[in-house]
Structures are given as structure tokens and as C-alpha cells.
Design an enzyme around this catalytic site. Structure first.
Site, PDB file in Angstrom:
ATOM      1  N   GLY A 147      -2.597 -14.407 -10.720  1.00  5.40           N
ATOM      2  CA  GLY A 147      -3.295 -14.768 -12.141  1.00  5.40           C
ATOM      3  C   GLY A 147      -3.584 -16.428 -12.325  1.00  5.40           C
ATOM      4  N   CYS A 150       0.993  -1.212   0.453  1.00  3.40           N
ATOM      5  CA  CYS A 150      -0.051   0.256   0.278  1.00  3.40           C
ATOM      6  C   CYS A 150       0.438   1.347   0.206  1.00  3.40           C
ATOM      7  CB  CYS A 150      -0.809  -0.031   1.828  1.00  3.40           C
ATOM      8  SG  CYS A 150      -2.168  -1.233   1.296  1.00  3.40           S
ATOM      9  N   GLY A 159      -4.327 -10.360 -12.548  1.00  2.00           N
ATOM     10  CA  GLY A 159      -5.226 -11.699 -14.093  1.00  2.00           C
ATOM     11  C   GLY A 159      -3.810 -12.188 -14.156  1.00  2.00           C
ATOM     12  N   ILE A 162       2.531 -13.041  -5.173  1.00  2.00           N
ATOM     13  CA  ILE A 162       2.537 -11.903  -4.770  1.00  2.00           C
ATOM     14  C   ILE A 162       1.652 -10.353  -4.526  1.00  2.00           C
ATOM     15  CG2 ILE A 162       4.643 -11.680  -6.001  1.00  2.00           C
ATOM     16  CD1 ILE A 162       3.108 -11.164  -9.161  1.00  2.00           C
ATOM     17  N   ASN A 163       1.395  -9.474  -4.488  1.00  2.00           N
ATOM     18  CA  ASN A 163      -0.119  -7.970  -4.899  1.00  2.00           C
ATOM     19  C   ASN A 163       0.016  -8.037  -6.320  1.00  2.00           C
ATOM     20  OD1 ASN A 163      -2.099  -6.441  -4.539  1.00  2.00           O
ATOM     21  ND2 ASN A 163      -1.234  -6.125  -3.045  1.00  2.00           N
ATOM     22  N   THR A 164      -0.729  -7.113  -6.816  1.00  2.00           N
ATOM     23  CA  THR A 164      -0.899  -6.453  -7.588  1.00  2.00           C
ATOM     24  C   THR A 164       0.185  -6.114  -8.249  1.00  2.00           C
ATOM     25  OG1 THR A 164      -1.877  -4.684  -7.024  1.00  2.00           O
ATOM     26  CG2 THR A 164      -3.581  -6.094  -8.514  1.00  2.00           C
ATOM     27  N   LYS A 212       1.985  -9.764   2.983  1.00  2.00           N
ATOM     28  CA  LYS A 212       1.864  -9.540   1.383  1.00  2.00           C
ATOM     29  C   LYS A 212       2.875  -8.357   0.918  1.00  2.00           C
ATOM     30  CE  LYS A 212      -1.533  -9.977  -2.146  1.00  2.00           C
ATOM     31  NZ  LYS A 212      -3.662  -9.618  -1.482  1.00  2.00           N
TER      32      LYS A 212
END
Length: 288
Positions: free
Chosen positions: A225, A103, A192, A166-168, A140
Site C-alpha cells: 500500500g 503461493c 493497495g 507483506i504480500n497480498t 516474502k
């Protein structure tokens, strides 16, 4: 209950943080007000617990039963949210806390916590002070770092019991008609299938560092993904001992359960009895 002017302004203010064209009171065509708990109520001795202690100023969600994911804009806010969770009427339903340090840090020019070892360490240390001993705490991590092994080492030393990777990853989409970014902040999180190779790489690198003793061994939750069992298996053999399914569930709410069944079948087809038998096995079968 009836919505007040302050309630309407609150919604408009927060909506405008992500909208390119800001809303005003003139755009409001109707108002509905109701009471909605931010956590699903649980029962104790047959009685449903209250949600009055959960503040709308905090985002508290349950991505899977028992795992509560928390986020914040400052290190102290992470601690506040953690305190809210462990002292809430729903604390008995919390099996683990996932600290989403991917974040922006509003106190440090928006730098993502997980991109800075010092910021990552501070968040995990403050959260650890609020979390009861024995309650697992996962960190995360973001893929947008030069050395994800260094960040993993930092959060583990700060008290994390495991890692979620992972995060985005950051991306930008531009409206070619208006010739400006679609998002008011310009950048946004890309998720994704496109990020799966990044997730596998991150898990591979961190699990590899654990196997050779560079960093402390800890469970890894692989995410990024995953749409099918084969995607999940790829993360598992890279070193993940659990899997999260996120974006795929937006258009297929049954995806997590389906992926689990497919993964179980794939493991059996390869002659193994347990998930644990294939966790990180790709490292054993790879010769640099």
C-alpha cells in the site's frame, strides 16, 4: 515464427485457469506469434546474451534491477526455478533472489507455503541448496497467518538473509448481478492502500522480535500500500530498511522514484541525515 495449434491451446488453457467463462478455439479471432525473452537481455563484452535457456513454463521477473523474484507450486519447483535463474545467461545481473513463499502449495491442498512453518522451511532449504553462497536470499511472507514472527523465525533459520513483508492478503469480490464470485478461484490477492496497516503491523511485530532477541536480526523490506513518501516512512520507522512499491506503479510508473524522493525529503525535514537513522525508531519512542 508462426503459432501452432499447440501454442494456441497452451494460451487458452492457461487463460481459462483465471477466467469464469472459459475460452475455446472459436473465440480466437487472430494470432500473433513472436519471440520474447522472459528476462531483459544483458550484455557481456559488448555482445547481447541469449535467452534460449529461459523456459515459458517458469515465471521469472525482475521487480527492480538486480532483484529477481521467484515463485512455484511445489517446494521442488521453487528449487527448479532458482536453479534456472542462477544458471541462466542473466545470472551475473542477479544481485539477490526473493523467494515468494506466499503461493499455494499444490501438493498440500493449496495451503499457502508461508502459512505453514514446515512448508516454509522446506522451500527455503531447497532454494538455499541451489543459490550460490554469497547471493542474498529474501523470503516474502504472507500476512494471513496467526503468528508472523514464527514464520519469520523459521525462514531465517532455514537460510534466508532477509524478509519481504507483506504480500497480498486474501479477499473475495462477488458479482451481485450474476450472484457469484468474480474470480474463478473465488479468492484473490488484495493489495493497495487497504493493506498498508497490515504491512506496518507485520513489520512492527517482526522488527520488535528482532530487537529483543527473540529471532535473528535481518534486513526487512517493507511493502504493502505504499503510494507516497509518508507511507514508506511509516514502514521504515516500524523497522523496514528498504521499501517496495507495487500497486501504485500500475497507474503511475514513476511512483517508485517519486516515493524515494519524498521519503528522502521527509527524513531530512525531521533532522536526520540517513535512512538508517530512522529505521525502527518508533520502537525507541514507544512505551507500552
Amino acid at each position: 515464427p508462426a503459432a501452432t495449434g499447440a501454442d494456441i491451446d497452451y494460451v487458452i488453457e492457461h487463460a481459462n485457469q483465471v477466467l469464469a467463462d472459459p475460452l475455446t478455439r472459436d473465440d480466437v479471432i487472430g494470432v500473433y506469434a513472436g519471440l520474447r525473452p522472459l528476462l531483459q537481455p544483458v550484455t557481456r563484452d559488448g555482445q547481447e546474451t541469449a535467452s534460449t535457456k529461459v523456459s515459458r513454463e517458469h515465471t521469472v521477473m525482475e521487480p527492480v534491477p538486480g532483484l529477481v523474484s521467484i515463485a512455484g507450486g511445489t517446494a521442488s519447483e521453487f528449487a527448479t526455478v532458482a536453479r534456472t535463474v542462477v544458471r541462466s545467461p542473466y545470472a551475473s545481473a542477479v544481485a539477490a533472489i526473493e523467494v515468494n513463499i506466499s503461493c499455494p502449495n499444490v501438493a498440500n491442498r493449496g495451503l499457502v507455503f508461508a502459512c505453514d512453518p514446515a512448508s516454509s522451511h522446506k522451500v527455503m532449504t531447497l532454494v538455499r541448496e541451489e543459490v550460490p553462497r554469497g547471493l542474498p536470499m529474501l523470503a516474502k511472507l504472507s500476512p494471513d497467518v496467526t503468528d508472523i514472527v514464527e514464520i519469520a523465525d523459521t525462514v531465517l533459520k532455514a537460510g534466508a538473509h532477509g524478509l519481504t513483508m507483506i504480500n497480498t492478503t486474501l479477499g473475495v469480490a462477488i458479482d451481485v448481478d450474476r450472484l457469484r464470485p468474480h474470480l474463478i478461484a473465488a479468492t484473490g490477492g488484495l493489495s493497495g492502500p487497504a493493506v498498508r496497516p497490515m504491512a506496518v503491523r507485520a513489520v512492527w511485530q517482526v522488527a520488535g522480535a528482532m530487537r529483543v532477541g527473540r529471532i535473528r536480526t535481518a534486513p526487512i523490506v517493507g511493502v504493502g500500500g505504499v503510494r507516497h513518501g509518508r507511507d514508506a516512512l511509516e514502514l521504515v520507522v516500524a523497522g523496514a530498511s528498504a521499501i517496495q512499491v507495487g500497486t501504485a506503479a500500475f497507474n503511475d510508473p514513476t511512483a517508485p522514484e517519486r516515493v524515494g524522493r519524498e521519503l528522502e525529503q521527509l527524513i531530512a525535514e525531521r533532522g536526520f541525515d540517513r535512512l538508517a537513522d530512522v529505521v525502527g525508531i518508533a520502537h525507541e519512542r514507544f512505551t507500552p
